[in-house]
Design an enzyme around this catalytic site. Structure first.
Site, PDB file in Angstrom:
ATOM      1  N   PRO A  13     108.587 -22.065  12.955  1.00 18.37           N
ATOM      2  CA  PRO A  13     108.770 -20.601  12.555  1.00 18.37           C
ATOM      3  C   PRO A  13     107.400 -19.882  12.068  1.00 18.37           C
ATOM      4  O   PRO A  13     106.615 -20.670  11.284  1.00 18.37           O
ATOM      5  CB  PRO A  13     109.765 -20.774  11.807  1.00 18.37           C
ATOM      6  CG  PRO A  13     109.617 -22.135  10.980  1.00 18.37           C
ATOM      7  CD  PRO A  13     108.852 -23.175  12.034  1.00 18.37           C
ATOM      8  N   ALA A  15     106.656 -16.092  10.674  1.00 16.65           N
ATOM      9  CA  ALA A  15     107.218 -14.651  10.322  1.00 16.65           C
ATOM     10  C   ALA A  15     106.309 -13.934  10.911  1.00 16.65           C
ATOM     11  O   ALA A  15     105.023 -13.696  10.827  1.00 16.65           O
ATOM     12  CB  ALA A  15     107.227 -14.517   8.894  1.00 16.65           C
ATOM     13  N   GLN A  67     116.173 -20.395  10.957  1.00 10.58           N
ATOM     14  CA  GLN A  67     115.674 -20.641   9.836  1.00 10.58           C
ATOM     15  C   GLN A  67     115.783 -19.652   8.601  1.00 10.58           C
ATOM     16  O   GLN A  67     115.687 -18.604   8.855  1.00 10.58           O
ATOM     17  CB  GLN A  67     114.005 -20.630   9.745  1.00 10.58           C
ATOM     18  CG  GLN A  67     113.617 -21.470   8.343  1.00 10.58           C
ATOM     19  CD  GLN A  67     112.108 -21.417   8.206  1.00 10.58           C
ATOM     20  OE1 GLN A  67     111.514 -20.381   8.377  1.00 10.58           O
ATOM     21  NE2 GLN A  67     111.662 -22.557   8.001  1.00 10.58           N
ATOM     22  N   CYS A  97     107.754 -22.189   2.064  1.00 13.64           N
ATOM     23  CA  CYS A  97     106.917 -20.647   2.101  1.00 13.64           C
ATOM     24  C   CYS A  97     106.066 -20.407   0.741  1.00 13.64           C
ATOM     25  O   CYS A  97     106.592 -20.708  -0.233  1.00 13.64           O
ATOM     26  CB  CYS A  97     107.824 -19.535   2.196  1.00 13.64           C
ATOM     27  SG  CYS A  97     106.767 -18.085   2.551  1.00 13.64           S
ATOM     28  N   ASN A 196     103.805 -31.724  10.616  1.00 12.86           N
ATOM     29  CA  ASN A 196     103.180 -30.326  10.886  1.00 12.86           C
ATOM     30  C   ASN A 196     102.044 -30.085  10.089  1.00 12.86           C
ATOM     31  O   ASN A 196     101.750 -30.580   9.056  1.00 12.86           O
ATOM     32  CB  ASN A 196     104.303 -29.160  10.343  1.00 12.86           C
ATOM     33  CG  ASN A 196     103.769 -27.939  10.448  1.00 12.86           C
ATOM     34  OD1 ASN A 196     103.996 -27.197   9.420  1.00 12.86           O
ATOM     35  ND2 ASN A 196     103.261 -27.245  11.632  1.00 12.86           N
TER      36      ASN A 196
HETATM   37  C1  LIG Z   1     101.763 -15.787   9.803  1.00 18.63           C
HETATM   38  C2  LIG Z   1     102.443 -17.163   9.509  1.00 18.63           C
HETATM   39  C3  LIG Z   1     103.810 -17.067   9.421  1.00 18.63           C
HETATM   40  C4  LIG Z   1     104.637 -18.191   8.748  1.00 18.63           C
HETATM   41  N1  LIG Z   1     105.812 -17.819   8.773  1.00 18.63           N
HETATM   42  C5  LIG Z   1     106.485 -19.177   8.501  1.00 18.63           C
HETATM   43  C6  LIG Z   1     107.848 -18.929   8.419  1.00 18.63           C
HETATM   44  O1  LIG Z   1     108.576 -17.887   8.585  1.00 18.63           O
HETATM   45  N2  LIG Z   1     108.695 -20.174   8.079  1.00 18.63           N
HETATM   46  C7  LIG Z   1     108.134 -21.446   7.901  1.00 18.63           C
HETATM   47  O2  LIG Z   1     108.669 -22.304   7.664  1.00 18.63           O
HETATM   48  N3  LIG Z   1     106.668 -21.384   7.980  1.00 18.63           N
HETATM   49  C8  LIG Z   1     106.039 -20.313   8.267  1.00 18.63           C
HETATM   50  N4  LIG Z   1     104.510 -20.669   8.240  1.00 18.63           N
HETATM   51  C9  LIG Z   1     104.042 -21.738   8.250  1.00 18.63           C
HETATM   52  C10 LIG Z   1     104.000 -22.653   9.503  1.00 18.63           C
HETATM   53  O3  LIG Z   1     105.195 -22.874  10.059  1.00 18.63           O
HETATM   54  C11 LIG Z   1     103.208 -23.834   9.445  1.00 18.63           C
HETATM   55  O4  LIG Z   1     104.140 -24.807   8.766  1.00 18.63           O
HETATM   56  C12 LIG Z   1     102.055 -23.858   9.033  1.00 18.63           C
HETATM   57  O5  LIG Z   1     101.124 -22.604   9.645  1.00 18.63           O
HETATM   58  C13 LIG Z   1     100.982 -25.126   9.390  1.00 18.63           C
HETATM   59  O6  LIG Z   1     100.997 -25.318  10.493  1.00 18.63           O
HETATM   60  P1  LIG Z   1      99.713 -25.382  11.517  1.00 18.63           P
HETATM   61  O7  LIG Z   1      98.703 -25.975  10.961  1.00 18.63           O
HETATM   62  O8  LIG Z   1     100.128 -25.916  12.976  1.00 18.63           O
HETATM   63  O9  LIG Z   1      99.701 -23.772  11.570  1.00 18.63           O
HETATM   64  C14 LIG Z   1     103.859 -19.340   8.810  1.00 18.63           C
HETATM   65  C15 LIG Z   1     102.582 -19.632   8.918  1.00 18.63           C
HETATM   66  C16 LIG Z   1     101.704 -18.515   9.508  1.00 18.63           C
HETATM   67  C17 LIG Z   1     100.197 -18.672   9.461  1.00 18.63           C
END
Ligand SMILES: Cc1cc2nc3c(=O)[nH]c(=O)nc-3n(C[C@H](O)[C@H](O)[C@H](O)COP(=O)(O)O)c2cc1C
Length: 319
Positions: A13, A15, A67, A97, A196
């Site tokens: 997810p 946002a 979510q 978050c 993740n």
């Molecule tokens: C712009 C942005 C928006 C995000 N929105 C959410 C969200 O709505 N819900 C959530 O659980 N994590 C959110 N995250 C976290 C990501 O889901 C993820 O856990 C985090 O970026 C680490 O994974 P990655 O290294 O593959 O980016 C967001 C991250 C970013 C950068």
């Protein structure tokens, strides 16, 4: 969603990013499951108009999770019941978050400082979810690593699976995700674990599976402008190699994302939001700096698609 069947690759997810269009495109590239942006349980409680848009998904996105975030058990349970009317394949609770606006209300990663309350929220949500799997997505902890204890609490409270973003809240998105923690938590749990954090290439995804033993992986920033990462991960797993998209294919993906966005969003909103995604897709391509400026200067869909057509023509002339 059957979380017991191992080896899935999920779109995280995000946002402001993982809207209907992006989820649909990621599914078309082979993501095994996608998830809505986080939706406020309080927003649902107070019948906020925008939340209905956030909860809606289409056939092409299935399997799709919804979510939710919130820290009041009764309000979260109500939100789960409401979300079920959209028939998601699972419901995820956001307890990771790091954004100050969310944390100051006691939501998101703030719940990692209050395990008894987090447990009450999860138990209430699990009871409301009934047969629909309820998962929890969290970080290592707020400041220090409490991920093992937190994961076990989620399991005891009835979560069907958990997702660990291996950073603390204090780290926000900086530093490296601590994959060793994913491996450690995996050995403690009997429910499936989704790893993740920092999967930016297909090789990263396979390395996370291998080094942590996690059941599934979830890709977030690595899919921005690159939804092909899902098919590449599968191709690498099956054949030991993967194809990089050509510039023409990257432009085609950018166009598909933009066109799909215009299907689901009002014109003005789609025009504004599509630009960001299109620019991510062309990053690093020949002449992308020049086109980036004209893309951001475009005032509506017509202008945006005209710029894309011009770029496509230029790219094809050089192929
Ligand atoms: C712009 C942005 C928006 C995000 N929105 C959410 C969200 O709505 N819900 C959530 O659980 N994590 C959110 N995250 C976290 C990501 O889901 C993820 O856990 C985090 O970026 C680490 O994974 P990655 O290294 O593959 O980016 C967001 C991250 C970013 C950068």
């Amino acid at each position: 969603m059957n979380f017991a069947e191992r080896g899935k690759v999920f779109l995280a997810p995000l946002a402001g990013v993982t809207d209907r269009a992006f989820r649909e495109i990621c599914r078309s590239f082979g993501a095994d499951g996608v998830c809505t942006e986080m939706v406020s349980a309080k927003g649902i409680w107070y019948k906020d108009k925008k939340t209905a848009d956030l909860l809606t998904f289409g056939e092409k996105e299935i399997p799709c999770g919804i979510q939710l975030f919130g820290s009041e058990p009764e309000i979260v349970a109500h939100a789960v019941t409401h979300a079920l009317s959209y028939h998601p394949q699972w419901i995820d609770l956001n307890m990771g978050c790091p954004v100050p606006k969310i944390v100051k209300n006691g939501d998101g990663s703030a719940l990692m400082k209050n395990l008894p309350l987090a447990e009450q929220v999860i138990r209430a949500a699990v009871a409301a979810a009934g047969d629909t799997p309820l998962t929890v997505k969290f970080r290592l902890g707020f400041e220090s690593d409490v991920s093992g204890e937190f994961a076990l609490m989620c399991q005891d409270a009835g979560a069907a699976a958990v997702c660990l973003h291996a950073r603390t809240r204090s780290q926000m998105y900086s530093g490296k995700a601590d994959w060793s923690a994913i491996g450690r938590v995996k050995t403690m749990l009997s429910i499936p674990l989704i790893g993740n954090g920092d999967i930016f290439t297909p090789e990263d995804a396979l390395a996370m599976f291998e080094t942590t033993g996690c059941d599934h992986v979830m890709v977030a920033r690595g899919a921005l402008g690159n939804p092909q990462i899902f098919s590449q991960i599968k191709q690498l797993r099956e054949t030991g190699r993967y194809d990089l998209p050509t510039p023409a294919e990257r432009l085609q993906t950018a166009r598909r994302i933009a066109e799909t966005m215009f299907l689901y969003k009002p014109e003005v909103l789609a025009a504004a939001e599509a630009k960001k995604q299109v620019v991510w897709c062309i990053k690093g391509m020949r002449h992308s700096a020049k086109y980036k400026n004209t893309i951001f200067a475009s005032r509506n869909g017509e202008e945006l698609f005209a710029v894309l057509a011009e770029y496509e023509k230029e790219v094809l002339a050089h192929e």
